[in-house]
Design an enzyme around this catalytic site. Structure first.
Site, PDB file in Angstrom:
ATOM      1  CD  GLU A   1      -2.905  -1.192   0.357  1.00 51.21           C
ATOM      2  OE1 GLU A   1      -3.085  -0.198  -0.374  1.00 51.21           O
ATOM      3  OE2 GLU A   1      -3.571  -2.231   0.258  1.00 51.21           O
TER       4      GLU A   1
ATOM      5  CB  CYS B   1      -1.798   7.085   1.596  1.00 50.92           C
ATOM      6  SG  CYS B   1      -3.014   6.160   2.527  1.00 50.92           S
TER       7      CYS B   1
ATOM      8  CD  GLU C   1       2.168  10.313  -0.899  1.00 51.88           C
ATOM      9  OE1 GLU C   1       3.244   9.684  -0.856  1.00 51.88           O
ATOM     10  OE2 GLU C   1       1.080   9.830  -0.558  1.00 51.88           O
TER      11      GLU C   1
HETATM   12  P1  NAD Z   1       8.652   4.853   4.611  1.00 48.70           P
HETATM   13  O1  NAD Z   1       8.579   4.040   3.400  1.00 48.70           O
HETATM   14  O2  NAD Z   1       9.794   5.742   4.805  1.00 48.70           O
HETATM   15  O3  NAD Z   1       8.593   3.939   5.912  1.00 48.70           O
HETATM   16  C1  NAD Z   1       7.581   2.994   6.128  1.00 48.70           C
HETATM   17  C2  NAD Z   1       8.134   1.876   6.972  1.00 48.70           C
HETATM   18  O4  NAD Z   1       9.150   1.200   6.248  1.00 48.70           O
HETATM   19  C3  NAD Z   1       8.748   2.305   8.289  1.00 48.70           C
HETATM   20  O5  NAD Z   1       8.396   1.369   9.278  1.00 48.70           O
HETATM   21  C4  NAD Z   1      10.246   2.236   8.000  1.00 48.70           C
HETATM   22  O6  NAD Z   1      11.044   1.993   9.130  1.00 48.70           O
HETATM   23  C5  NAD Z   1      10.300   1.045   7.057  1.00 48.70           C
HETATM   24  N1  NAD Z   1      11.490   0.983   6.196  1.00 48.70           N
HETATM   25  C6  NAD Z   1      12.289   1.999   5.796  1.00 48.70           C
HETATM   26  N2  NAD Z   1      13.284   1.527   5.000  1.00 48.70           N
HETATM   27  C7  NAD Z   1      13.089   0.193   4.897  1.00 48.70           C
HETATM   28  C8  NAD Z   1      13.784  -0.853   4.215  1.00 48.70           C
HETATM   29  N3  NAD Z   1      14.861  -0.623   3.473  1.00 48.70           N
HETATM   30  N4  NAD Z   1      13.308  -2.111   4.307  1.00 48.70           N
HETATM   31  C9  NAD Z   1      12.204  -2.366   5.034  1.00 48.70           C
HETATM   32  N5  NAD Z   1      11.527  -1.433   5.731  1.00 48.70           N
HETATM   33  C10 NAD Z   1      11.958  -0.160   5.653  1.00 48.70           C
HETATM   34  O7  NAD Z   1       7.265   5.644   4.644  1.00 48.70           O
HETATM   35  P2  NAD Z   1       6.795   6.679   5.725  1.00 48.70           P
HETATM   36  O8  NAD Z   1       7.552   7.943   5.500  1.00 48.70           O
HETATM   37  O9  NAD Z   1       6.806   6.071   7.069  1.00 48.70           O
HETATM   38  O10 NAD Z   1       5.265   6.852   5.289  1.00 48.70           O
HETATM   39  C11 NAD Z   1       4.850   7.751   4.329  1.00 48.70           C
HETATM   40  C12 NAD Z   1       4.494   7.053   3.039  1.00 48.70           C
HETATM   41  O11 NAD Z   1       3.560   6.002   3.271  1.00 48.70           O
HETATM   42  C13 NAD Z   1       3.800   7.963   2.073  1.00 48.70           C
HETATM   43  O12 NAD Z   1       4.349   7.803   0.791  1.00 48.70           O
HETATM   44  C14 NAD Z   1       2.344   7.491   2.078  1.00 48.70           C
HETATM   45  O13 NAD Z   1       1.603   7.744   0.945  1.00 48.70           O
HETATM   46  C15 NAD Z   1       2.505   6.047   2.323  1.00 48.70           C
HETATM   47  N6  NAD Z   1       1.272   5.512   2.902  1.00 48.70           N
HETATM   48  C16 NAD Z   1       0.473   4.706   2.132  1.00 48.70           C
HETATM   49  C17 NAD Z   1      -0.710   4.216   2.630  1.00 48.70           C
HETATM   50  C18 NAD Z   1      -1.595   3.315   1.825  1.00 48.70           C
HETATM   51  O14 NAD Z   1      -2.384   2.596   2.413  1.00 48.70           O
HETATM   52  N7  NAD Z   1      -1.492   3.285   0.530  1.00 48.70           N
HETATM   53  C19 NAD Z   1      -1.077   4.524   3.915  1.00 48.70           C
HETATM   54  C20 NAD Z   1      -0.252   5.353   4.676  1.00 48.70           C
HETATM   55  C21 NAD Z   1       0.935   5.828   4.149  1.00 48.70           C
END
Ligand code: NAD
Length: 475
Positions: A245, A279, A379
């Protein structure tokens, strides 16, 4: 300081292998208010093995037992209401009434929806003399972002528990405390040992080893596209199932017969809710040229009513952004909008008056936006609206779909046939007509670069299942 430096593995709180910690910042002040464990590959390995040891037993539990477990979780979740609201307010900076009415409530809805879905979920189906069986996929890794600390975690956990898959949860290191409470809830609700494991830490230390662990059969991720791609790459080494997602840049189409006042109110809400860190935020507002001026005036009026401030202060509608990094990102997008020639109609890149501490920004509106501009294509994840005009319905639909994303869309108007036509034409996983609310039983997910798979309710349960054909079963 709030200290939770242990991991929850195999039904117990255990010391984290590295002994290192991560500070958790309160976005309303910019100061650290707690610490969590900085997990590593050894913690992940322990948690995965604990889950792997029980995956067959958990897969084979009678559905009624899992339904009862979810019911106990719902009750225990309700018992921890105040603690969850406090944790979310501190770690996310969400206005306290939203922490209750949105964040707390969404988590609860997902556990209840998965429980109720089990009443009619068909795990088996006879086809002639053959049997089709849906069975739990096995150990699942769950990685979640910070913007909805109980929603994003609960919807995955509820679905995995309903399906019969044990999990390892790695929540965002920026909002980990709501998940610590979830672990306590599951412990109290009698979730069997090994079925739920919590490994706190960052992406590098925990997310990576989890995504490549050979005993993990599925990765369910919510977050940025950048991280989703990395997880998919790691998971591809042994062909794990991946459910993603990701982000969005959702269109909000106002039709020429819409009530401008109502549409302006909702358009503003869609941009300022959760400080724009949603999101599905409808940040590209598409409006007929002839309605632009009236709409902008109404938007300005509604934006001025949005009180920005400390999440614990009465009447505050919009709290801070999550972090300094997110603050810098939003500022740079606002500056980019100006540079690329959009008109800064309301708000701007400077901090709101009297809110120099913490990561506060002004709700901002750009008009005269071209859909090709950066602020209309990327975004922002902050409270920034781009107002784009269109000449006719065909152009509105083309602009709505001129994006790499496809998570959500919104349409406002009166004529039912036009509303239905537009809703069907938007390439996105969810479309809302005139602010309709829907429920936690509807599928949620994205087209195009907004993701792979569907979550929520019975669709969410399906994600955690494999499908088997047993030929000649009834012969
Ligand atoms: P992010 O991708 O930076 O982090 C998300 C998670 O991934 C965190 O727990 C982080 O620690 C982990 N992570 C980071 N690097 C990783 C790696 N190399 N391997 C595995 N895990 C890793 O995102 P964010 O900044 O926390 O969230 C914002 C983003 O999430 C936005 O782009 C938003 O649109 C998206 N989002 C999508 C939905 C949806 O349902 N489509 C919902 C909420 C947020």
């Amino acid at each position: 300081m709030k200290d939770h430096t242990r991991q929850y593995i195999n039904g117990e709180w255990v010391e984290s292998s590295s002994g290192e910690t991560i500070n958790v910042i309160n976005p309303a002040t910019g100061d650290a208010f707690g610490r969590i464990a900085k997990g590593n590959a050894a913690d992940v390995d322990k948690a995965v093995n604990a889950a792997h040891d029980v995956y067959i037993e958990f897969r084979n539990t009678p559905v009624e037992e899992r339904r009862e477990m979810l019911d106990r979780i719902v009750n225990e979740y309700e018992n921890r209401k105040d603690d969850l609201i406090e944790a979310i307010t501190d770690e996310l900076g969400s206005p306290i009434d939203k922490s209750e009415k949105v964040h707390y409530q969404m988590g609860l809805n997902h556990f209840a929806a998965a429980r109720d879905a089990l009443d009619s979920f068909e795990f088996e189906e006879q086809r002639g003399e053959n049997l089709v069986v849906k069975e739990a996929i096995g150990v699942a890794g769950l990685i979640t972002p910070w913007n909805f600390p109980t929603n994003q975690t609960s919807l995955k956990l509820a679905a995995a528990f309903a399906a019969g898959s044990p999990v390892i949860l790695k929540p965002s290191e920026e909002t980990p405390f709501a998940s610590v409470i979830l672990a306590e809830i599951f412990d109290k609700a009698g979730v069997p040992k090994g079925v739920f494991n919590l490994v706190n830490g960052d992406g590098e230390g925990v997310g990576n080893p989890l995504s490549e662990h050979p005993k993990v059969r599925m990765m369910s991720f919510t977050g940025s596209g950048r991280t989703g791609a990395k997880i998919m790459e790691k998971a591809s080494a042994d062909f794990k199932k991946v459910s993603l997602e990701l982000g969005g840049k959702s269109p909000l189409i106002i039709l020429d017969d819409a009530n401008v006042d109502d549409a302006a109110f909702t358009a503003v809400q869609k941009v300022v809710n959760n400080t724009g860190q949603v999101c599905t935020a409808g940040t590209r507002t598409l409006i007929p040229e002839s309605m632009k001026d009236e709409f902008l005036e109404k938007v300005k009026e509604k934006m001025e009513d949005v009180k920005v401030g400390n999440p614990r202060e009465e009447g505050v509608k919009m709290g801070p952004l999550i972090s300094r990094k997110q603050y810098d990102t939003v500022q740079s997008y606002i500056n980019k909008g100006v540079e690329e020639g959009a008109t800064l109609y309301h708000g701007g890149a400077d901090q709101p008056e009297g809110l120099a501490e913490g990561f506060y920004v002004k709700p901002t509106v750009f008009s005269d936006v071209d859909n090709k501009m950066t602020i209309a294509q990327e975004e922002i994840f902050g409270p920034v609206m781009s107002v784009i005009t269109y000449k006719d319905l065909d152009e509105a639909i083309a602009l709505a779909n001129d994006t790499k994303y496809g998570l959500a869309g919104y349409v406002f108007g009166e004529d039912p046939e036009t509303l239905k036509k537009v809703a069907r034409s938007i390439e996105a996983g969810t479309v809302e007509i005139n602010n309709a609310k829907g429920g936690a039983d509807l599928p949620f997910g994205g087209y195009k670069q907004s993701g792979i798979g569907r979550e929520w309710g019975d669709f969410g349960i399906d994600e955690f299942l494999e499908v088997k054909s047993i030929k000649g079963y009834f012969k």
